[in-house]
Design a protein around this motif. Sequence first.
Motif, mmCIF file in Angstrom:
data_model
loop_
_atom_site.group_PDB
_atom_site.id
_atom_site.type_symbol
_atom_site.label_atom_id
_atom_site.label_comp_id
_atom_site.label_asym_id
_atom_site.label_seq_id
_atom_site.Cartn_x
_atom_site.Cartn_y
_atom_site.Cartn_z
ATOM 1 N N SER A 33 -9.464 64.384 -7.078
ATOM 2 C CA SER A 33 -9.107 62.964 -7.070
ATOM 3 C C SER A 33 -9.431 62.368 -8.424
ATOM 4 O O SER A 33 -10.531 62.560 -8.948
ATOM 5 C CB SER A 33 -9.884 62.216 -5.989
ATOM 6 N N ASN A 85 -9.225 58.641 -10.485
ATOM 7 C CA ASN A 85 -9.082 57.214 -10.239
ATOM 8 C C ASN A 85 -7.953 56.537 -11.009
ATOM 9 O O ASN A 85 -7.270 55.681 -10.488
ATOM 10 C CB ASN A 85 -10.387 56.478 -10.544
ATOM 11 N N GLN A 86 -7.743 56.883 -12.268
ATOM 12 C CA GLN A 86 -6.784 56.128 -13.071
ATOM 13 C C GLN A 86 -5.593 56.937 -13.534
ATOM 14 O O GLN A 86 -4.841 56.491 -14.383
ATOM 15 C CB GLN A 86 -7.515 55.506 -14.259
ATOM 16 N N GLY A 87 -5.392 58.122 -13.035
ATOM 17 C CA GLY A 87 -4.220 58.916 -13.379
ATOM 18 C C GLY A 87 -4.581 60.118 -14.224
ATOM 19 O O GLY A 87 -5.709 60.284 -14.666
ATOM 20 N N ILE A 88 -3.560 60.943 -14.453
ATOM 21 C CA ILE A 88 -3.719 62.143 -15.258
ATOM 22 C C ILE A 88 -2.858 61.982 -16.496
ATOM 23 O O ILE A 88 -1.652 61.737 -16.394
ATOM 24 C CB ILE A 88 -3.286 63.387 -14.466
ATOM 25 N N SER A 110 -0.457 55.452 -22.433
ATOM 26 C CA SER A 110 -0.253 55.010 -21.058
ATOM 27 C C SER A 110 1.110 55.457 -20.516
ATOM 28 O O SER A 110 1.259 55.663 -19.316
ATOM 29 C CB SER A 110 -0.393 53.500 -20.950
ATOM 30 N N VAL A 161 0.867 58.802 -18.626
ATOM 31 C CA VAL A 161 -0.119 58.901 -17.552
ATOM 32 C C VAL A 161 0.596 58.879 -16.201
ATOM 33 O O VAL A 161 1.350 57.958 -15.902
ATOM 34 C CB VAL A 161 -1.151 57.749 -17.625
ATOM 35 N N LEU A 162 0.390 59.927 -15.421
ATOM 36 C CA LEU A 162 0.898 59.975 -14.057
ATOM 37 C C LEU A 162 -0.150 59.304 -13.174
ATOM 38 O O LEU A 162 -1.247 59.831 -12.983
ATOM 39 C CB LEU A 162 1.135 61.417 -13.602
ATOM 40 N N ASP A 163 0.195 58.115 -12.675
ATOM 41 C CA ASP A 163 -0.788 57.355 -11.909
ATOM 42 C C ASP A 163 -0.297 56.977 -10.508
ATOM 43 O O ASP A 163 -0.917 56.181 -9.818
ATOM 44 C CB ASP A 163 -1.220 56.103 -12.670
ATOM 45 N N ASP A 164 0.850 57.539 -10.096
ATOM 46 C CA ASP A 164 1.361 57.214 -8.771
ATOM 47 C C ASP A 164 2.181 58.385 -8.239
ATOM 48 O O ASP A 164 3.183 58.784 -8.829
ATOM 49 C CB ASP A 164 2.233 55.963 -8.842
ATOM 50 N N TYR A 165 1.750 58.949 -7.137
ATOM 51 C CA TYR A 165 2.484 60.005 -6.441
ATOM 52 C C TYR A 165 2.279 59.787 -4.957
ATOM 53 O O TYR A 165 1.155 59.560 -4.500
ATOM 54 C CB TYR A 165 1.982 61.404 -6.829
ATOM 55 N N GLY A 183 5.629 58.108 -9.981
ATOM 56 C CA GLY A 183 5.703 56.980 -10.911
ATOM 57 C C GLY A 183 6.521 55.870 -10.284
ATOM 58 O O GLY A 183 6.255 55.447 -9.164
#
Length: 163
Positions: free
Chosen positions: A5, A7-10, A20, A23-27, A59
């Motif tokens: 896990s 917190n702010q993305g990969i 930014s 950054v993958l921050d939503d899946y 994303g």
Amino acid sequence: GGVLSVNQGIALGVGSNNTSSNVLDDYEEGTWTPTLASSNSGTSRAIDSGFKAVYTKIGNNCIAHCSMGIGALTGSNSGTAQLGGLPFNYNGSVSASCTGSVRFNNVDLPSGINHTTMLQNSSGTSNVFFFSSTFDNTGSGDLGISAFGTSSSVVLTLIYQTV
């Protein structure tokens, strides 16, 4: 063995490319409940209970799949058919931000149609799309709710940008 896990993305990229935008921050994966209604208020088609509708959101892109049988009509048999219930609102500020493929079975298509896809023609945000067709005489138009009957079925894939 477990789940990582973050917190702010990969961040994807190396060195200065690690911004930014990389950054993958939503899946997200899940199911959704399709609706088939008309542009005329109070008109809709029931969706058979055996439908399968799943999505993957990466994303701000949503890939939605659906296989559904069409049931009984409520209201008048007129107006433009609208597929609703999609899991996320469409980003209407992005021009040409959706694509789709549609396969019909036992749908009464007007003669001369050579291609049908899904479109969202709102400049705002909505989770409703239209079945838009092109004809062999270079015309185009939206498919009406009257094209669908109780033995109709639809299989579709839709890729669109979310808000």
